[in-house]
Scaffold this active site. Structure first.
Site, PDB file in Angstrom:
ATOM      1  N   ASP A 122      -0.135  -5.453   1.299  1.00 46.28           N
ATOM      2  CA  ASP A 122      -0.848  -5.830  -0.138  1.00 46.28           C
ATOM      3  C   ASP A 122      -2.319  -5.478  -0.424  1.00 46.28           C
ATOM      4  OD1 ASP A 122      -0.737  -7.085  -2.537  1.00 46.28           O
ATOM      5  OD2 ASP A 122      -1.025  -9.034  -1.892  1.00 46.28           O
ATOM      6  N   ASP A 323      -3.230  -1.644  -7.211  1.00 40.88           N
ATOM      7  CA  ASP A 323      -2.666  -2.641  -6.529  1.00 40.88           C
ATOM      8  C   ASP A 323      -1.215  -2.251  -5.788  1.00 40.88           C
ATOM      9  OD1 ASP A 323      -2.038  -5.114  -5.217  1.00 40.88           O
ATOM     10  OD2 ASP A 323      -1.608  -6.060  -7.203  1.00 40.88           O
TER      11      ASP A 323
END
Ligand SMILES: *[C@@H]1O[C@H](CO)[C@@H](O)[C@H](O)[C@H]1NC(C)=O
Ligand SMILES: *[C@@H]1O[C@H](CO)[C@@H](O)[C@H](O)[C@H]1NC(C)=O
Ligand SMILES: *[C@@H]1O[C@H](CO)[C@@H](O)[C@H](O)[C@H]1NC(C)=O
Length: 452
Positions: A122, A323
């Site tokens: 992440d 992201d």
């Protein structure tokens, strides 16, 4: 049924907000005894045949978006972008139950003897944490829960260490170990003791590389999480992140997410990161990676969008974040509307529109690979000339048997735009935190020369 199981897949773990993450010490050079290193490791997609979660019945990344999840994604990222706590009152779903979604996992062995753990990659969060014994409360995970007391390389991090920064207050336990805790958007709370450990990564050529004294969170009390991975590998820009512990550079290469047999997805941390192709400036605000988006084309046609609408305001409103933990992309309204109109002008009349009040995406009846052949490439143009070209499988996602939706949605709160992982398929993406640049190279990951 598969759709229901996948419905949380648009939600990133760390769209989830850390209540306690407020202050950061400078990069803890004293705790790092590693010479500059390169770590090359496979990225495993949960639906690939290389994943223990592989379900042969699920053949695509199809997912239907439910309102709750859309809302939480937008709210959490937007509040994170502004650096303000977001206190949810309407989110009950297992937001970080992402193992069946479209996030990538890394297989890391930790400790001595080394114990494998699958972690969710992440870039939208910073801390690297795994579940640890003894459990006050732990969720189920695929591999046995790590037992630090049985590892000869584990040490507790003292609360006086400059790396003890996750919690700002009440960070010392009675033995002066560094405590950490944070809360996620859905009410999930993760807490435990910070430690240092040796990590072993399996390299893409079946070799092994180890890194010592990595600071990580050993989470003993994990309430509400229902994921299947062992924790999260935060690749954000803060001093606690593995990225800054290993060398301020990383890159990942993602192929076609729909191909369950594609085996060349990879993550490189450290000096050997692939910083190739065209670059665009990278800026960091509130621990998120921001880019400067200047325009969007559909085929040769540049859409009429004022580039200023993508700018981040001093208040934290707006801006464009990249992201790996978000599946689809989101665009500020003044960028989304012209794109959606152009797609509609190309498809309306040829395919049947599907309108579902519960699903805000632009959807049609049909099958992507059958009905969208010849659909023009959609290109995001970034400052400095770097581009992301989205072919039909980056631009659209299947939604059930005979329906597909645009994998770009309109941003809700605060006009924050997000470049999600689907838009990053077929690219190697290189992050240079020292040089404040990000590199996009369109490539089959198989062709990257990986020397480990
Ligand atoms: C993770 O690594 C361990 C140890 O090398 C290996 O036994 C296991 O099969 C790997 N798991 C996956 C999903 O690749
Ligand atoms: C601790 O590690 C040893 C190997 O060093 C292993 O034989 C033993 O099963 C481990 N115990 C637990 C509880 O994992
Ligand atoms: C989504 O919204 C629709 C209509 O507004 C509602 O019927 C449905 O229950 C909502 N779904 C969820 C998961 O909240």
């Amino acid at each position: 049924m598969a759709m229901a199981a996948l419905s949380a897949s648009h939600i990133k773990p760390l769209g989830l907000f850390f209540f306690t993450l407020v202050a950061f010490a400078p990069f803890p050079t004293t705790t790092s005894t590693n010479p500059r290193k390169t770590i090359i490791t496979k990225l495993i997609h949960p639906n690939s045949v290389f994943s223990p979660y592989h379900n042969p019945k699920v053949t695509t990344t199809s997912s239907s978006l439910n309102n709750a999840s859309t809302h939480s994604l937008k709210s959490s990222l937007a509040s994170k972008a502004r650096g303000i706590p977001y206190v949810p009152n309407d989110i009950r779903a297992g937001i970080i139950a992402e193992a069946t979604g479209t996030q990538f996992m890394v297989n890391i062995s930790i400790g001595d003897p080394p114990k494998p753990q699958l972690l969710t990659m992440d870039t939208g969060s910073n801390l690297f944490w795994i579940q640890c014994l003894p459990c006050i409360k732990c969720f189920e995970q695929k591999y046995p829960i790590f037992d630090p007391s049985n590892s000869s390389t584990y040490t507790n991090l003292p609360c006086t260490s400059p790396s003890c920064t996750v919690s700002s207050r009440d960070k010392c336990d009675p033995s002066y170990n560094c405590k950490f805790s944070f809360k996620y958007l859905d009410g999930t709370a993760v807490s435990g003791i910070m430690g240092t450990e040796r990590l072993k990564f399996e390299t893409s050529d079946e070799g092994i590389i180890s890194v010592s004294n990595v600071v990580f969170g050993c989470a003993h009390d994990n309430d509400g999480y229902s994921g299947e991975t062992s924790g999260i590998l935060g690749l954000g820009p803060s001093s606690i992140s593995l990225v800054t512990q290993i060398g301020f550079k990383f890159s990942y290469c993602i192929g076609n997410i729909k191909d369950p047999k594609y085996s060349h997805n990879n993550l490189i941390l450290g000096d050997g990161a692939k910083l190739e192709g065209d670059s665009t400036p990278l800026e960091v605000f509130n621990e998120l990676y921001y880019l400067t988006l200047e325009g969007i084309s559909v085929g040769e046609k540049r859409l009429e969008i004022d580039p200023n609408i993508f700018k981040r305001e001093a208040s934290g409103k707006g801006g464009v974040v990249i992201d790996s933990g978000t599946t689809v992309s989101f665009l500020a309204e003044a960028g989304y509307v012209p794109l959606s109109n152009e797609v509609q002008s190309l498809l309306n009349g040829k395919l049947e529109r599907v309108q579902d009040p519960a699903n805000p995406a632009l959807c049609y009846k049909g099958i992507i690979d059958r009905d969208l052949t010849g659909f023009p490439v959609v290109t995001f143009h970034f400052a400095g000339g770097a581009e992301l070209a989205l072919d039909i499988n980056s631009m659209f996602e299947e939604n059930g048997e005979d329906e597909f939706c645009m994998a770009i949605h309109q941003s809700g709160l605060d006009e924050l735009s997000v470049i999600g992982i689907m838009a990053q398929q077929s690219y190697n993406i290189g992050y240079d935190l020292g040089g404040n640049k990000i590199f996009f190279q369109r490539i089959d990951c198989e062709l990257l020369e990986l020397a480990s």
